[in-house]
Write a protein that holds these residues in place. Structure first.
Motif, PDB file in Angstrom:
ATOM      1  N   ALA A  40      -0.879  12.738  -7.044  1.00 26.76           N
ATOM      2  CA  ALA A  40      -1.094  12.840  -5.597  1.00 26.76           C
ATOM      3  C   ALA A  40      -0.229  11.847  -4.834  1.00 26.76           C
ATOM      4  CB  ALA A  40      -2.569  12.608  -5.274  1.00 26.76           C
ATOM      5  N   ASN A  41      -0.159  10.611  -5.310  1.00 24.71           N
ATOM      6  CA  ASN A  41       0.626   9.599  -4.603  1.00 24.71           C
ATOM      7  C   ASN A  41       2.127   9.820  -4.768  1.00 24.71           C
ATOM      8  OD1 ASN A  41      -1.477   8.060  -3.419  1.00 24.71           O
ATOM      9  ND2 ASN A  41      -1.946   7.164  -5.402  1.00 24.71           N
ATOM     10  N   SER A  42       2.538  10.358  -5.906  1.00 24.76           N
ATOM     11  CA  SER A  42       3.950  10.738  -6.057  1.00 24.76           C
ATOM     12  C   SER A  42       4.308  11.812  -5.045  1.00 24.76           C
ATOM     13  CB  SER A  42       4.209  11.246  -7.479  1.00 24.76           C
ATOM     14  OG  SER A  42       4.000  10.234  -8.437  1.00 24.76           O
ATOM     15  N   GLY A  43       3.397  12.754  -4.866  1.00 27.80           N
ATOM     16  CA  GLY A  43       3.622  13.808  -3.882  1.00 27.80           C
ATOM     17  C   GLY A  43       3.750  13.267  -2.475  1.00 27.80           C
ATOM     18  N   ARG A  44       2.983  12.240  -2.154  1.00 26.50           N
ATOM     19  CA  ARG A  44       3.075  11.630  -0.819  1.00 26.50           C
ATOM     20  C   ARG A  44       4.463  11.040  -0.582  1.00 26.50           C
ATOM     21  NH1 ARG A  44      -1.461   7.536   0.865  1.00 26.50           N
ATOM     22  NH2 ARG A  44      -0.213   7.717   2.788  1.00 26.50           N
ATOM     23  N   LEU A  45       5.018  10.395  -1.598  1.00 30.05           N
ATOM     24  CA  LEU A  45       6.347   9.801  -1.439  1.00 30.05           C
ATOM     25  C   LEU A  45       7.427  10.876  -1.325  1.00 30.05           C
ATOM     26  CD1 LEU A  45       6.122   6.791  -3.941  1.00 30.05           C
ATOM     27  CD2 LEU A  45       6.078   6.711  -1.440  1.00 30.05           C
ATOM     28  N   ILE A  46       7.265  11.962  -2.058  1.00 29.23           N
ATOM     29  CA  ILE A  46       8.222  13.067  -1.946  1.00 29.23           C
ATOM     30  C   ILE A  46       8.148  13.676  -0.552  1.00 29.23           C
ATOM     31  CG2 ILE A  46       8.852  15.352  -2.815  1.00 29.23           C
ATOM     32  CD1 ILE A  46       9.541  13.044  -4.723  1.00 29.23           C
ATOM     33  N   LYS A  47       6.937  13.866  -0.037  1.00 28.27           N
ATOM     34  CA  LYS A  47       6.782  14.397   1.313  1.00 28.27           C
ATOM     35  C   LYS A  47       7.369  13.455   2.360  1.00 28.27           C
ATOM     36  CE  LYS A  47       2.746  17.398   0.734  1.00 28.27           C
ATOM     37  NZ  LYS A  47       1.355  17.682   1.153  1.00 28.27           N
ATOM     38  N   ALA A  48       7.362  12.145   2.057  1.00 23.20           N
ATOM     39  CA  ALA A  48       7.932  11.165   2.991  1.00 23.20           C
ATOM     40  C   ALA A  48       9.451  11.162   2.956  1.00 23.20           C
ATOM     41  CB  ALA A  48       7.396   9.772   2.666  1.00 23.20           C
ATOM     42  N   GLY A  49      10.039  11.836   1.965  1.00 25.57           N
ATOM     43  CA  GLY A  49      11.494  11.939   1.930  1.00 25.57           C
ATOM     44  C   GLY A  49      12.164  11.487   0.664  1.00 25.57           C
ATOM     45  N   ALA A  50      11.414  10.978  -0.317  1.00 30.04           N
ATOM     46  CA  ALA A  50      12.019  10.541  -1.572  1.00 30.04           C
ATOM     47  C   ALA A  50      12.460  11.736  -2.410  1.00 30.04           C
ATOM     48  CB  ALA A  50      11.026   9.688  -2.365  1.00 30.04           C
ATOM     49  N   ASP A  51      13.479  11.526  -3.220  1.00 30.55           N
ATOM     50  CA  ASP A  51      13.905  12.542  -4.187  1.00 30.55           C
ATOM     51  C   ASP A  51      13.213  12.349  -5.531  1.00 30.55           C
ATOM     52  OD1 ASP A  51      15.979  13.737  -2.485  1.00 30.55           O
ATOM     53  OD2 ASP A  51      17.031  11.842  -2.773  1.00 30.55           O
ATOM     54  N   ALA A  52      12.767  11.118  -5.782  1.00 25.10           N
ATOM     55  CA  ALA A  52      12.136  10.781  -7.052  1.00 25.10           C
ATOM     56  C   ALA A  52      11.256   9.560  -6.839  1.00 25.10           C
ATOM     57  CB  ALA A  52      13.187  10.496  -8.122  1.00 25.10           C
TER      58      ALA A  52
ATOM     59  N   THR B 276       0.822  -1.214   0.000  1.00 24.82           N
ATOM     60  CA  THR B 276       0.000   0.000   0.000  1.00 24.82           C
ATOM     61  C   THR B 276       0.858   1.268   0.000  1.00 24.82           C
ATOM     62  OG1 THR B 276      -0.073   0.196   2.411  1.00 24.82           O
ATOM     63  CG2 THR B 276      -1.721  -1.239   1.373  1.00 24.82           C
ATOM     64  N   MET B 277       0.219   2.390  -0.278  1.00 23.07           N
ATOM     65  CA  MET B 277       0.901   3.670  -0.217  1.00 23.07           C
ATOM     66  C   MET B 277       1.368   3.983   1.194  1.00 23.07           C
ATOM     67  SD  MET B 277       1.609   5.444  -2.895  1.00 23.07           S
ATOM     68  CE  MET B 277       2.048   6.883  -1.931  1.00 23.07           C
ATOM     69  N   ASP B 278       0.547   3.682   2.194  1.00 24.09           N
ATOM     70  CA  ASP B 278       0.947   3.945   3.577  1.00 24.09           C
ATOM     71  C   ASP B 278       2.223   3.194   3.923  1.00 24.09           C
ATOM     72  OD1 ASP B 278      -1.179   5.634   4.022  1.00 24.09           O
ATOM     73  OD2 ASP B 278      -2.419   4.144   5.043  1.00 24.09           O
ATOM     74  N   GLN B 279       2.316   1.947   3.479  1.00 23.04           N
ATOM     75  CA  GLN B 279       3.514   1.161   3.753  1.00 23.04           C
ATOM     76  C   GLN B 279       4.729   1.738   3.039  1.00 23.04           C
ATOM     77  OE1 GLN B 279       1.901  -2.563   2.418  1.00 23.04           O
ATOM     78  NE2 GLN B 279       1.146  -3.136   4.453  1.00 23.04           N
ATOM     79  N   MET B 280       4.565   2.137   1.781  1.00 19.57           N
ATOM     80  CA  MET B 280       5.683   2.705   1.034  1.00 19.57           C
ATOM     81  C   MET B 280       6.148   4.022   1.649  1.00 19.57           C
ATOM     82  SD  MET B 280       6.668   0.588  -1.179  1.00 19.57           S
ATOM     83  CE  MET B 280       7.901   1.717  -1.822  1.00 19.57           C
TER      84      MET B 280
ATOM     85  N   SER C  29       4.803  12.166 -17.908  1.00 23.06           N
ATOM     86  CA  SER C  29       4.907  13.570 -18.297  1.00 23.06           C
ATOM     87  C   SER C  29       4.169  14.474 -17.313  1.00 23.06           C
ATOM     88  CB  SER C  29       4.338  13.742 -19.704  1.00 23.06           C
ATOM     89  OG  SER C  29       4.387  15.095 -20.103  1.00 23.06           O
ATOM     90  N   SER C  30       3.039  14.005 -16.830  1.00 23.49           N
ATOM     91  CA  SER C  30       2.247  14.816 -15.895  1.00 23.49           C
ATOM     92  C   SER C  30       2.914  14.920 -14.537  1.00 23.49           C
ATOM     93  CB  SER C  30       0.842  14.212 -15.745  1.00 23.49           C
ATOM     94  OG  SER C  30       0.150  14.240 -16.972  1.00 23.49           O
ATOM     95  N   ILE C  31       3.489  13.829 -14.060  1.00 21.25           N
ATOM     96  CA  ILE C  31       4.197  13.858 -12.774  1.00 21.25           C
ATOM     97  C   ILE C  31       5.417  14.762 -12.863  1.00 21.25           C
ATOM     98  CG2 ILE C  31       5.432  12.480 -11.046  1.00 21.25           C
ATOM     99  CD1 ILE C  31       3.675  10.090 -11.906  1.00 21.25           C
TER     100      ILE C  31
ATOM    101  N   GLN D  33      -2.036   3.809 -11.748  1.00 24.34           N
ATOM    102  CA  GLN D  33      -2.630   3.329 -12.996  1.00 24.34           C
ATOM    103  C   GLN D  33      -4.042   3.858 -13.253  1.00 24.34           C
ATOM    104  OE1 GLN D  33      -1.125   1.324 -10.726  1.00 24.34           O
ATOM    105  NE2 GLN D  33       0.085  -0.281 -11.708  1.00 24.34           N
ATOM    106  N   ALA D  34      -4.822   4.095 -12.200  1.00 33.70           N
ATOM    107  CA  ALA D  34      -6.237   4.449 -12.382  1.00 33.70           C
ATOM    108  C   ALA D  34      -6.424   5.824 -12.999  1.00 33.70           C
ATOM    109  CB  ALA D  34      -6.974   4.357 -11.048  1.00 33.70           C
ATOM    110  N   SER D  35      -5.611   6.774 -12.586  1.00 35.32           N
ATOM    111  CA  SER D  35      -5.770   8.131 -13.129  1.00 35.32           C
ATOM    112  C   SER D  35      -4.484   8.921 -12.919  1.00 35.32           C
ATOM    113  CB  SER D  35      -6.932   8.865 -12.455  1.00 35.32           C
ATOM    114  OG  SER D  35      -6.606   9.200 -11.115  1.00 35.32           O
ATOM    115  N   ILE D  36      -4.306   9.920 -13.747  1.00 40.85           N
ATOM    116  CA  ILE D  36      -3.146  10.799 -13.607  1.00 40.85           C
ATOM    117  C   ILE D  36      -3.240  11.583 -12.300  1.00 40.85           C
ATOM    118  CG2 ILE D  36      -2.071  12.878 -14.549  1.00 40.85           C
ATOM    119  CD1 ILE D  36      -2.536  11.727 -17.339  1.00 40.85           C
ATOM    120  N   THR D  37      -4.457  11.912 -11.906  1.00 41.00           N
ATOM    121  CA  THR D  37      -4.651  12.623 -10.628  1.00 41.00           C
ATOM    122  C   THR D  37      -4.124  11.790  -9.470  1.00 41.00           C
ATOM    123  OG1 THR D  37      -6.623  13.748 -11.481  1.00 41.00           O
ATOM    124  CG2 THR D  37      -6.350  13.657  -9.079  1.00 41.00           C
ATOM    125  N   ASP D  38      -4.459  10.496  -9.458  1.00 41.47           N
ATOM    126  CA  ASP D  38      -3.928   9.595  -8.425  1.00 41.47           C
ATOM    127  C   ASP D  38      -2.407   9.538  -8.476  1.00 41.47           C
ATOM    128  OD1 ASP D  38      -6.454   8.976  -7.549  1.00 41.47           O
ATOM    129  OD2 ASP D  38      -6.505   6.966  -8.426  1.00 41.47           O
ATOM    130  N   ALA D  39      -1.887   9.442  -9.695  1.00 48.74           N
ATOM    131  CA  ALA D  39      -0.442   9.310  -9.867  1.00 48.74           C
ATOM    132  C   ALA D  39       0.300  10.511  -9.305  1.00 48.74           C
ATOM    133  CB  ALA D  39      -0.103   9.124 -11.346  1.00 48.74           C
TER     134      ALA D  39
END
Length: 269
Positions: free
Chosen positions: A85-97, A47-51, A111-113, A77-83
């Motif tokens: 938002a969830n990318s942003g969560r990982l960046i906020k958690a400390g990822a660089d990419a 899950t996203m929470d685990q990642m 391209s959208s991310i 995969q479901a939508s670019i909006t999800d992609a």
């Protein structure tokens, strides 16, 4: 000759600190954590929470390495909006990419991310998130059609703005062609031969800590045996009263005159 890029998976603070201190270039917080850390049969349940939890631990440990975190199955995969938002969560958690799986069909998502300022690492060839649902674990690019598709996918990801592409279990010759073809960005191979710009392994595999082994994995240590031997030695020492050693840290005279209550309630000294 360009210097090769080194990447290892990492899911916790301690391991990440050791890898970073040893000079690793990239720490990948992979969704393979689902199997090696959590005992799942595949990466699908992650899950996203685990990642985010794994990513935050690794990011606190690193000093120099780049931290890349996997977007787990169905988080993009479901939508670019999800992609996004969830990318942003990982960046906020400390990822660089972030890293996501998929070829040309993911170009718009990448391209959208990238468009909102989040670097994306692509991943083609064997795609663990869907391989158990479709083609199975086998080398990709062994037919003319498959090789051509992989080359097209790599070009699409480069054009979409991916800064790097992981090639997993791609035919060595095809991986080399892709690496030359997308010369503006590096490729990171896993089971794809020496022609890639760099290499990645699951750290539990290369340290011999995980029972599943692919033929392309080089086992640098056999920590399963070393850890098992150490634990067995500890168990034996405790049961045989060899550990801990007795220490006279409290002089016996200090105990004189101290009253203790026996089980019948009377005082003894």
């Amino acid at each position: 000759m360009k210097e090769k890029i080194t990447m290892l998976t990492s899911y916790d603070y301690t391991t990440a600190r050791l890898c970073d201190g040893a000079g690793i270039d990239v720490l990948l917080v992979g969704d393979s954590a689902g199997m090696v850390m959590m005992g799942y049969q595949s990466t699908i349940p992650v899950t996203m929470d685990q990642m985010c939890l794994f990513t935050s631990a690794v990011s606190r440990a690193r000093r120099d390495a780049l931290v890349v975190a996997d977007l787990p199955f169905m988080s993009y995969q479901a939508s670019i909006t999800d992609a996004i938002a969830n990318s942003g969560r990982l960046i906020k958690a400390g990822a660089d990419a972030v890293k996501l799986e998929g070829g040309s069909e993911m170009a718009d998502t990448i391209s959208s991310i990238v468009g909102v300022g989040i670097p994306v690492m692509g991943h083609i060839g064997l795609q663990p998130q869907t391989t158990t649902l479709s083609q199975g674990y086998r080398v990709q690019g062994r037919t003319k059609e498959s090789a051509a598709r992989l080359i097209r996918d790599a070009r699409s990801l480069e054009q979409a703005g991916a800064f790097c592409i992981v090639l997993e279990m791609v035919s060595h010759d095809v991986a080399e062609v892709i690496t030359r073809d997308v010369a503006n960005i590096p490729t990171i191979g896993i089971g794809s031969g020496p022609g890639c710009s760099g290499q990645v392994l699951v750290i539990q595999d290369m340290l011999g800590m995980y029972e599943l082994q692919f033929s392309f994995v080089k086992r640098y240590r056999n920590l399963s045996k070393e850890i098992g031997d150490a634990v067995r030695e500890y168990v034996c020492d405790v049961k045989e009263s060899r550990f801990p050693a007795r220490s006279a840290d409290t002089p016996k005279e200090f105990l004189k005159g101290i009253e203790f209550e026996d089980r019948k309630g009377s005082s003894v000294s």
